[in-house]
Design an enzyme around this catalytic site. Structure first.
Site, PDB file in Angstrom:
ATOM      1  N   ASP A  73     -22.428  24.166  29.694  1.00 20.47           N
ATOM      2  CA  ASP A  73     -21.491  23.776  30.778  1.00 20.47           C
ATOM      3  C   ASP A  73     -20.633  22.833  30.059  1.00 20.47           C
ATOM      4  OD1 ASP A  73     -21.127  23.166  33.705  1.00 20.47           O
ATOM      5  OD2 ASP A  73     -21.614  21.326  32.755  1.00 20.47           O
ATOM      6  N   GLU A 144     -23.313  30.252  31.212  1.00 21.89           N
ATOM      7  CA  GLU A 144     -23.238  28.851  30.715  1.00 21.89           C
ATOM      8  C   GLU A 144     -24.194  28.809  29.654  1.00 21.89           C
ATOM      9  OE1 GLU A 144     -21.510  26.088  33.920  1.00 21.89           O
ATOM     10  OE2 GLU A 144     -23.617  26.253  34.068  1.00 21.89           O
TER      11      GLU A 144
END
Lengths: 251, 251
Positions: A73, A144
């Protein structure tokens, strides 16, 4: 429905991946990232949903892709930040922040995850949880985590190129930018379609005259449904409407 | 007090930096980052607060360090994310997220900014705004902008080392981790010290039985002061107490 549903989601690894399964994963990852993985284990972890978390040597610490998701992320956010910073030299940081959040929102990432075929690699326990894949963020989370895995395996420059070439290329930036973000008006349209009654109320005001914050509550058929905050009543209502959007999984 | 207060804050650049001022900035930046800047302009922009924003060729677009702050925030967040990820291999992503947010919170960054002497380089218009430097986030914002500038000037690897060696070294990670984050109890102590009366109220509940969200409001002497949300009443109150902490600039 995912395209590759013929194969069970977690056949690859459970209980412990066979040599064949590892070879299949290696091929799939190589296809996705455009290079041979050097450390396959980290990719294996990236596709392991928390419902299939494995015990580790550390008592009480079960491992899944959640830590890699945290790392990925951050990497994804940074690469997109730089990309937008350079692409739009005369746009202010409010614009850049908004466009980035549209690019990395869960809905978008779920979509990209499916587009690159990551969805059918995810190892999860369909029996254990109440997971309904189509309504969860499992795909985007795994994407992610994959970015985190690529970063650990291949370093920054490779990952940056991977994000820009293999992920960002799936977006239509112009339409993201022109996208109507007036959530309140779109929610009103939704309510009319669905025959629901909407009402916004300002339930709280905080702060001094200089820094005032409002909390707006959205009621659907007189039931509290979402709240949002903002420095004006209008912004608080927009924020509540946006949260409602997320809950309803509208697009 | 900043160490270099003898020089006025914005003497460097206003209205347009002289050769002497540029040389002084170059020296100061070289001292901070440990290398000669290749592109001084980007550092000059990094220390330009929005109150001293300059007109650009693009009509209506005034340039200050805010865009660089957006970029630097992302770079900083990513490097800290990786650092914590590797340092704490058996901590979950909740822990990593929490510790990172403590490292990059405005209060901490303001402090580091002063420690490395960035504060006295900031160009801002003290007349124009109602800025009170000690109470603004100007220093921390400039630090993020500096990270953005270093990234543009020196690339990722240099910036990563700069963050880890020159910034993170100012933190006492153990005390950050053991820091008492029970904001509610600390706020109650504060109220007792200051002779204030505190009250928490749950002013709203949203959502279904599975995903319930509460909004708590904190009243100080019966005046609404801060709100917070959370998936339990306790968490909502903690969140409201934490917001109050930020407003009061307690530590």
């Amino acid at each position: 429905m995912p395209r590759f549903f013929k194969q069970p989601f977690f056949a690859w690894f459970s209980p412990s991946p066979s040599r064949l399964q590892r070879r299949q994963l290696r091929q799939a990852i190589a296809h996705i990232i455009g290079d041979q993985p050097s450390n396959l284990d980290v990719y294996q972890l990236a596709v392991r949903h928390t419902s299939a978390a494995k015990e580790t040597k550390i008592k009480g610490f079960r491992e899944s892709n959640e830590r890699l998701e945290y790392l990925g992320d951050a990497v994804l956010g940074m690469v997109i930040a730089e990309y937008l910073f350079k692409k739009y030299p005369f746009k202010d940081e409010g614009f850049l922040t908004e466009i980035r959040s549209r690019i990395v929102n869960r809905e978008s990432l779920n979509g990209i995850s499916r587009k690159i075929g990551l969805d059918h690699l995810i190892e999860y326990d369909g029996q254990r949880g109440r997971l309904m894949p189509a309504r969860t963020s499992m795909y985007g989370d795994a994407l992610e985590a994959l970015v985190g895995a690529v970063y650990l395996d291949k370093g920054f420059n490779f990952t940056r190129r991977f994000i820009l070439k293999n992920l960002l290329s799936h977006y239509d930036l112009d339409s993201i930018i022109s996208n109507n973000t007036n959530f309140k008006s779109r929610l009103i349209e939704w309510a009319q379609r669905e025959g629901k009654e909407l009402r916004f109320e300002i339930i709280s005001e905080n702060g001094s005259s200089q820094y005032r914050e409002f909390i707006a509550q959205l009621l659907v058929n007189d039931e509290p449904f979402a709240t949002g905050s903002g420095y004006s009543k209008k912004k608080a209502e927009q924020s509540a409407a946006e949260k409602a959007f997320e809950k309803l999984e509208l697009q």
